[in-house]
Design an enzyme around this catalytic site. Structure first.
Site, PDB file in Angstrom:
ATOM      1  N   ASP A   1      45.397  21.552  -0.891  1.00  0.00           N
ATOM      2  CA  ASP A   1      44.255  22.391  -0.533  1.00  0.00           C
ATOM      3  C   ASP A   1      43.436  21.642   0.530  1.00  0.00           C
ATOM      4  O   ASP A   1      43.763  21.700   1.711  1.00  0.00           O
ATOM      5  CB  ASP A   1      43.481  22.665  -1.832  1.00  0.00           C
TER       6      ASP A   1
ATOM      7  N   ARG B   1      48.721  28.740 -16.657  1.00  0.00           N
ATOM      8  CA  ARG B   1      49.799  27.906 -16.122  1.00  0.00           C
ATOM      9  C   ARG B   1      51.178  28.496 -16.432  1.00  0.00           C
ATOM     10  O   ARG B   1      52.140  28.239 -15.739  1.00  0.00           O
ATOM     11  CB  ARG B   1      49.743  26.491 -16.720  1.00  0.00           C
TER      12      ARG B   1
ATOM     13  N   GLU C   1      54.137  18.099  -5.747  1.00  0.00           N
ATOM     14  CA  GLU C   1      52.773  18.600  -5.950  1.00  0.00           C
ATOM     15  C   GLU C   1      52.793  20.120  -6.143  1.00  0.00           C
ATOM     16  O   GLU C   1      53.723  20.796  -5.693  1.00  0.00           O
ATOM     17  CB  GLU C   1      51.928  18.291  -4.703  1.00  0.00           C
TER      18      GLU C   1
ATOM     19  N   LYS D   1      47.475  25.416   1.438  1.00  0.00           N
ATOM     20  CA  LYS D   1      46.401  26.274   1.981  1.00  0.00           C
ATOM     21  C   LYS D   1      45.880  25.606   3.242  1.00  0.00           C
ATOM     22  O   LYS D   1      44.862  24.917   3.219  1.00  0.00           O
ATOM     23  CB  LYS D   1      45.236  26.323   0.981  1.00  0.00           C
TER      24      LYS D   1
ATOM     25  N   LYS E   1      48.718  18.264 -13.884  1.00  0.00           N
ATOM     26  CA  LYS E   1      49.645  19.056 -14.692  1.00  0.00           C
ATOM     27  C   LYS E   1      50.313  20.140 -13.855  1.00  0.00           C
ATOM     28  O   LYS E   1      51.321  20.697 -14.239  1.00  0.00           O
ATOM     29  CB  LYS E   1      48.879  19.726 -15.858  1.00  0.00           C
ATOM     30  N   GLY E   2      49.709  20.461 -12.715  1.00  0.00           N
ATOM     31  CA  GLY E   2      50.073  21.671 -11.983  1.00  0.00           C
ATOM     32  C   GLY E   2      51.518  21.777 -11.528  1.00  0.00           C
ATOM     33  O   GLY E   2      52.040  22.880 -11.379  1.00  0.00           O
TER      34      GLY E   2
HETATM   35  P1  IMP Z   1      42.948  19.114  -2.842  1.00  0.00           P
HETATM   36  O1  IMP Z   1      42.607  17.687  -3.199  1.00  0.00           O
HETATM   37  O2  IMP Z   1      41.731  19.903  -2.433  1.00  0.00           O
HETATM   38  O3  IMP Z   1      44.072  19.221  -1.832  1.00  0.00           O
HETATM   39  O4  IMP Z   1      43.377  19.826  -4.160  1.00  0.00           O
HETATM   40  C1  IMP Z   1      44.522  19.490  -4.825  1.00  0.00           C
HETATM   41  C2  IMP Z   1      44.492  19.926  -6.277  1.00  0.00           C
HETATM   42  O5  IMP Z   1      43.469  20.875  -6.583  1.00  0.00           O
HETATM   43  C3  IMP Z   1      45.801  20.598  -6.604  1.00  0.00           C
HETATM   44  O6  IMP Z   1      46.782  19.667  -6.978  1.00  0.00           O
HETATM   45  C4  IMP Z   1      45.404  21.561  -7.709  1.00  0.00           C
HETATM   46  O7  IMP Z   1      45.469  20.913  -8.952  1.00  0.00           O
HETATM   47  C5  IMP Z   1      43.961  21.912  -7.407  1.00  0.00           C
HETATM   48  N1  IMP Z   1      43.879  23.217  -6.678  1.00  0.00           N
HETATM   49  C6  IMP Z   1      43.597  23.406  -5.361  1.00  0.00           C
HETATM   50  N2  IMP Z   1      43.609  24.712  -5.038  1.00  0.00           N
HETATM   51  C7  IMP Z   1      43.911  25.371  -6.180  1.00  0.00           C
HETATM   52  C8  IMP Z   1      44.097  26.782  -6.488  1.00  0.00           C
HETATM   53  O8  IMP Z   1      43.989  27.690  -5.655  1.00  0.00           O
HETATM   54  N3  IMP Z   1      44.418  27.043  -7.784  1.00  0.00           N
HETATM   55  C9  IMP Z   1      44.570  26.092  -8.741  1.00  0.00           C
HETATM   56  N4  IMP Z   1      44.411  24.786  -8.491  1.00  0.00           N
HETATM   57  C10 IMP Z   1      44.091  24.423  -7.219  1.00  0.00           C
END
Ligand code: IMP
Length: 183
Positions: free
Chosen positions: A105, A167, A101, A133, A45-46
């Site tokens: 992270d 959100r 996206e 990040k 949803k982000g």
């Molecule tokens: P990754 O798989 O660790 O790269 O994370 C990706 C998903 O985790 C993103 O699409 C977000 O939905 C969620 N996410 C990662 N970091 C944050 C944050 O700091 N705040 C909110 N959601 C996050």
């Protein structure tokens, strides 16, 4: 207590976000001016708010579709397991695809998405993320358009949630530590 009282600080203001999105859109307008109706894929949803603002700046003909991927649930650390909760309605074979996206992270979610899309045989694929990040990356993953790099802090607002809340905030912020402790 209102929602805004939970916010410790604003990391990126509404005006900064809007200015950066207009610049990202200008880059895309230059790259895709001759492409045949690229597909913007919003990762729910982000990314809903980023997609909504981005698409309004795009001058080339394009189409939208949506995909929901499971993420953190109620916590602030990745479960590692990624799965599709809602799949595309469109066949993207032979189409130019731009994945939209909210944040990259660890890179696990995007890696999964890119593998999944490779099997669908698009003509090309690029990734736009509002936030990145880099210090948290576990897997190197290619990103073509990055709005902002953020430090290793859990951020909320402008589409990003903590436990499905915040959100709607028009900026990117950091929550007060007691908000995490309470939940
Ligand atoms: P990754 O798989 O660790 O790269 O994370 C990706 C998903 O985790 C993103 O699409 C977000 O939905 C969620 N996410 C990662 N970091 C944050 C944050 O700091 N705040 C909110 N959601 C996050």
């Amino acid at each position: 207590m209102s929602l805004i009282d939970d916010v410790e600080k604003v990391l990126i203001s509404e005006a900064e976000i809007q200015e950066r999105i207009a610049n990202l859109a200008a880059e895309m307008n230059a790259l895709y001016s001759d492409a045949d109706r690229p597909m913007l894929i919003c990762i729910l949803k982000g990314a809903f708010m980023f997609l909504a603002d981005l698409t309004r700046h795009l001058t080339f003909r394009h189409e939208l579709d949506f995909m929901e991927i499971s993420s953190y649930g109620r916590g602030t650390t990745s479960s590692g397991a990624v799965r599709i909760l809602l799949d595309l309605a469109t066949d993207v074979q032979g189409r130019h695809v731009i994945i939209v996206e909210d944040i990259v992270d660890t890179g696990n979610t995007l890696t999964y998405i890119l593998r999944n899309f490779a099997a669908r045989k698009p003509a090309s694929i690029r990734v736009a993320t509002l936030l990145s990040k880099p210090s948290r990356r576990q897997i190197e993953v290619p990103v073509d358009f990055v709005g902002f790099e953020v430090p290793d802090e859990f951020v909320i607002g402008y589409g990003l949630d903590f436990a499905e809340q915040y959100r709607n905030l028009p900026f990117i912020g950091v929550l007060k530590p007691e908000v995490y402790r309470q939940s």
